[in-house]
Design a protein around this motif. Structure first.
Motif, PDB file in Angstrom:
ATOM      1  N   PHE A   1      -6.847  -0.924  -2.955  1.00 36.03           N
ATOM      2  CA  PHE A   1      -8.281  -1.166  -3.126  1.00 36.03           C
ATOM      3  C   PHE A   1      -8.890  -0.174  -4.116  1.00 36.03           C
ATOM      4  O   PHE A   1      -9.627  -0.561  -5.033  1.00 36.03           O
ATOM      5  N   LYS A   2      -8.564   1.103  -3.959  1.00 37.55           N
ATOM      6  CA  LYS A   2      -9.135   2.121  -4.846  1.00 37.55           C
ATOM      7  C   LYS A   2      -8.724   1.886  -6.299  1.00 37.55           C
ATOM      8  O   LYS A   2      -9.530   2.058  -7.218  1.00 37.55           O
ATOM      9  N   VAL A   3      -7.468   1.492  -6.494  1.00 40.14           N
ATOM     10  CA  VAL A   3      -7.000   1.249  -7.857  1.00 40.14           C
ATOM     11  C   VAL A   3      -7.636  -0.015  -8.429  1.00 40.14           C
ATOM     12  O   VAL A   3      -8.152  -0.012  -9.554  1.00 40.14           O
ATOM     13  N   GLU A   6     -16.053  -1.156   0.131  1.00 38.19           N
ATOM     14  CA  GLU A   6     -15.122  -0.545   1.076  1.00 38.19           C
ATOM     15  C   GLU A   6     -14.135  -1.600   1.562  1.00 38.19           C
ATOM     16  O   GLU A   6     -14.427  -2.801   1.521  1.00 38.19           O
ATOM     17  N   GLN A  28     -10.335  -1.452  -7.627  1.00 36.95           N
ATOM     18  CA  GLN A  28     -11.763  -1.212  -7.828  1.00 36.95           C
ATOM     19  C   GLN A  28     -12.026  -0.648  -9.222  1.00 36.95           C
ATOM     20  O   GLN A  28     -13.058  -0.942  -9.843  1.00 36.95           O
ATOM     21  N   GLN A  29     -11.063   0.118  -9.740  1.00 39.69           N
ATOM     22  CA  GLN A  29     -11.216   0.758 -11.047  1.00 39.69           C
ATOM     23  C   GLN A  29     -10.705  -0.098 -12.196  1.00 39.69           C
ATOM     24  O   GLN A  29     -11.253  -0.036 -13.300  1.00 39.69           O
ATOM     25  N   ASP A  40      -5.608   0.400   1.445  1.00 36.90           N
ATOM     26  CA  ASP A  40      -6.585   1.429   1.070  1.00 36.90           C
ATOM     27  C   ASP A  40      -6.319   1.937  -0.342  1.00 36.90           C
ATOM     28  O   ASP A  40      -7.250   2.117  -1.137  1.00 36.90           O
ATOM     29  N   LEU A  41      -5.048   2.168  -0.655  1.00 36.31           N
ATOM     30  CA  LEU A  41      -4.689   2.662  -1.985  1.00 36.31           C
ATOM     31  C   LEU A  41      -4.883   1.584  -3.041  1.00 36.31           C
ATOM     32  O   LEU A  41      -5.452   1.845  -4.105  1.00 36.31           O
ATOM     33  N   SER A  74     -13.924  -6.929  -0.292  1.00 35.25           N
ATOM     34  CA  SER A  74     -13.912  -5.467  -0.184  1.00 35.25           C
ATOM     35  C   SER A  74     -14.613  -4.825  -1.376  1.00 35.25           C
ATOM     36  O   SER A  74     -15.409  -3.888  -1.218  1.00 35.25           O
ATOM     37  N   ASP A  91       0.819  -1.218   0.000  1.00 32.21           N
ATOM     38  CA  ASP A  91       0.000   0.000   0.000  1.00 32.21           C
ATOM     39  C   ASP A  91       0.854   1.270   0.000  1.00 32.21           C
ATOM     40  O   ASP A  91       0.820   2.057   0.948  1.00 32.21           O
TER      41      ASP A  91
END
Length: 405
Positions: free
Chosen positions: A237-239, A213, A241-242, A234-235, A208, A142
């Motif tokens: 996950f955001k990437v 989330e 997710q996209q 957290d980082l 997640s 992360d």
């Protein structure tokens, strides 16, 4: 770009077409051989990219990290190359082979500390040490520089491949590799379907993304140690997710089958996490027919002492190994009758634990039976019943199975 920074340290690993897998799935299957890195996994990319970018003041403070093995080796090797002291926290469940490799790569520059049963427990200890001592924490996934470093393996894939890649299968632990390579592919090869792969016993990214989330798993199966984390980044996950088109959670037993097949058919040694991407092909069998497919082989740090466990898990998953508690009549010849009347011509007793109780009519025996074909199972059970052998099947009784086997 990280690629320039890593050129003198990181191997440009081959992208190899695998004939056996291509024939099996009627596709063009290529393996990105990150298992051939100097530390036998892609983790050196992110670790060296991060550590080599530290300031002189940060280098003097030293670095600390937590890892189940591969990130630790990358950090240890980087510390040795850059003359930086490091402290590495690893779960007590880490295979001995990985611990030995970390010490070998780090030499006198690193100290290895075993703590906790999971990566997350080791991570907590490493964070506390960083706060107390000021040593720079090197996150295994992360961190932007870690993700950037892992992405260079994706750069190499597209440099080496002529034509379009239809599917890219990437293993997921904390998500650093999937985030880095996935983000790069979405920019340069947007038509490629990117499939993340997790162990079924630790589907932290899949859970997640489904919940929208970052979600911490209460318990995990630690067998796929290189990818078994309770909480993704957290980082990352955001990437992810996209950029991920799908996530497949593959059973640990199926992973074991892949490990054995790669060794027996291609002489390729992989660790459980390194086999994740290839294992997922079975779940995409129809979609990948006639397509160009790349699987990331992420690491080969497998401890030979785990071979019997790997074989056992594979056979259980494939329906070739079965355990029973059989109540034998306490008379002479009962076992001979079982062998002659119950076992099929290709069945083999691999475990037999029995203690005669002279004051009882029947005595329980724990029996393990190995089949040549999973379809022989029903016949085996029917012959037990027909010949009066009372049996309790314990493969599907995790409470008994884990206690007795």
């Amino acid at each position: 770009m990280a690629q320039l920074n890593l050129n003198t340290i990181v191997e440009t690993t081959p992208l190899q077409r695998n004939t056996n897998l291509s024939n099996r799935y009627s596709a063009n299957v290529f393996l990105k051989r990150e298992d051939l890195q100097v530390v036998r996994s892609y983790k050196i990319r992110g670790a060296y990219n991060k550590i080599s970018g530290l300031t002189d003041e940060e280098r003097l403070r030293g670095v600390v990290c937590a890892s189940a093995g591969n990130h630790a080796q990358g950090v240890a090797y980087s510390c040795q190359l850059l003359d930086i002291k490091g402290k590495i926290y690893m779960p007590t469940t880490t295979p001995k082979q990985k611990i030995t490799q970390v010490k070998m790569f780090g030499k006198d520059k690193v100290e290895v500390i075993l703590v906790g049963d999971t990566y997350d427990a080791a991570s907590d200890a490493a964070h506390r040490n960083s706060e107390e001592t000021g040593m720079v924490y090197i996150h295994p996934f992360d961190d932007p520089q870690i993700i950037e470093g892992q992405a260079t393996s994706g750069v190499e894939i597209l440099q080496d491949f002529s034509g379009s890649i239809d599917y890219l299968f990437l293993p997921i632990g904390g998500g650093g590799l999937a985030a880095g390579v996935g983000a790069y592919f979405k920019q340069i090869s947007p038509g490629t379907k990117i499939i993340g792969v997790e162990p079924a016993g630790a589907p932290s990214m899949k859970m997640s993304i489904e919940k929208g989330e970052v979600t911490t798993l209460n318990t995990i199966d630690k067998f796929v140690d290189g990818a078994a984390v309770q909480r993704v980044g957290d980082l990352t996950f955001k990437v992810c997710q996209q950029v991920l088109d799908d996530i497949v959670a593959v059973p640990e037993g199926k992973v074991c089958t892949t490990i054995l097949e790669l060794y027996n058919q291609d002489a390729i040694v992989v660790e459980p996490a390194g086999a994740l991407a290839i294992t997922a092909l079975d779940f995409y069998r129809e979609q990948i027919k006639g397509k160009n497919v790349v699987c990331m082989v992420s690491g080969s740090n497998n401890d030979i002492t785990r071979t019997e466990e790997i074989r056992e898990r594979s056979m259980l998953y494939e329906g070739l190994k079965h355990y029973f508690i059989v109540r034998f009549p306490q008379r002479a010849g009962a076992l001979r009758d079982f062998v002659d009347q119950v076992l099929g011509p290709n069945d083999d007793i691999t475990m037999f634990d029995y203690s005669k109780k002279t004051n009882r009519e029947q005595g329980p025996a724990l029996i393990g039976i190995e089949l040549l074909d999973k379809d022989d199972f029903q016949g085996l059970v029917q012959r037990m019943e027909a010949n009066g052998f009372l049996a309790e099947y314990i493969n599907e009784r995790p409470d008994l199975f884990q206690l007795l086997i």
